[in-house]
Design an enzyme around this catalytic site. Structure first.
Site, PDB file in Angstrom:
ATOM      1  N   SER A 271       9.470 -10.130  17.034  1.00 29.69           N
ATOM      2  CA  SER A 271       8.131 -10.048  16.476  1.00 29.69           C
ATOM      3  C   SER A 271       8.230 -10.553  15.090  1.00 29.69           C
ATOM      4  CB  SER A 271       7.362  -8.774  16.238  1.00 29.69           C
ATOM      5  OG  SER A 271       8.135  -7.627  15.368  1.00 29.69           O
TER       6      SER A 271
ATOM      7  N   LYS B 191       7.790  -5.496   9.430  1.00 29.18           N
ATOM      8  CA  LYS B 191       6.506  -6.614   9.576  1.00 29.18           C
ATOM      9  C   LYS B 191       6.381  -7.005   7.743  1.00 29.18           C
ATOM     10  CE  LYS B 191       5.199  -5.520  13.575  1.00 29.18           C
ATOM     11  NZ  LYS B 191       5.596  -6.099  14.525  1.00 29.18           N
TER      12      LYS B 191
END
Length: 244
Positions: A56, A125
């Site tokens: 991701s 993230k």
């Protein structure tokens, strides 16, 4: 009891002291003990190891990368837009995970912060919105807007759109809006708006990804790309705290 039997230094006959076997063992144990204490202190206050289990955050972080996270952000140092952060999965974004078995050695290394702790759930993230920011997708050219300014994001996976999901959010006080660099393969704030609006509590953040330590051919610092947000004005400092 002789000096040699008690573990104290004995004379080698030429006026020079010599170590007994037990004396050496004690010194080694002291050195190892100090190293473990220092490692634990470093893990607790400065740096901690994590590994990357998914794609991701590609291309910035790749599957099976081992990283060290700076635990002083947030803390003595403030979070900034662009920071790559590791945070606890307090909101259950990852769902229920099977417990990861660790060998005694791996468990010991995890305890002192030299190996990832597979018993805990974390995500990694990039911070795109700070408290008070308005983050929107998308500008006419497809870029993400932060406080009305279209942001060029050089870290996004080549060929991927900044976002295929439309959204407009104002980040509440004490919260963050986070996105993965591989936007087509990241279940980030965009996809968890039914869980606290998709926002991450600043208190969930363990730290800022600072260094890729393994594999060696990828070793180096993690680029935060603060320059991408250089033209973004300050957000609304009076942002409200959402109801839970």
């Amino acid at each position: 009891m002789t000096e040699e039997a008690s573990g104290r230094h004995a004379d080698d006959g030429a006026g020079r002291p010599r170590h007994t076997a037990w004396g050496w063992i004690k010194e080694i144990l002291v050195v190892v003990g100090i190293a473990l204490v220092l490692s634990f202190v470093i893990k607790t206050f400065f740096f901690r190891a994590f590994y990357i289990p998914s794609g991701s955050m590609e291309p910035t972080l790749q599957i099976d990368d081992r990283i060290f996270v700076n635990l002083m952000v947030p803390g003595p140092f403030d979070l900034q837009r662009g920071d790559v952060v590791v945070f606890r999965d307090d909101l259950g974004w990852l769902g229920d995970a099977e417990p990861t078995a660790m060998s005694p050695l791996t468990g010991a290394l995890a305890f002192v912060g030299l190996a990832p702790d597979g018993a805990e759930q974390h995500l990694v993230k990039r911070v795109v919105g700070l408290p008070g920011d308005t983050v929107e997708c998308c500008a006419e050219d497809g870029r993400v807007l932060v406080n009305g300014v279209a942001v060029s994001e050089p870290y996004v996976w080549p060929g991927a759109a900044p976002s295929d999901e439309e959204f407009k959010v104002e980040v509440p006080a004490g919260k963050l809006w986070v996105l993965g660099d591989h936007r087509n393969a990241s279940a980030d704030s965009r996809f968890h708006r039914d869980e606290q609006g998709g926002f991450v509590d600043v208190g969930q953040v363990e730290g800022k990804a600072a260094v890729i330590a393994w594999p060696l051919d990828r070793a180096g610092t993690v680029d935060d790309h603060h320059e991408a947000f250089a033209d973004v004005p300050a957000g609304n400092s009076g942002a409200a705290t959402p109801e839970r």
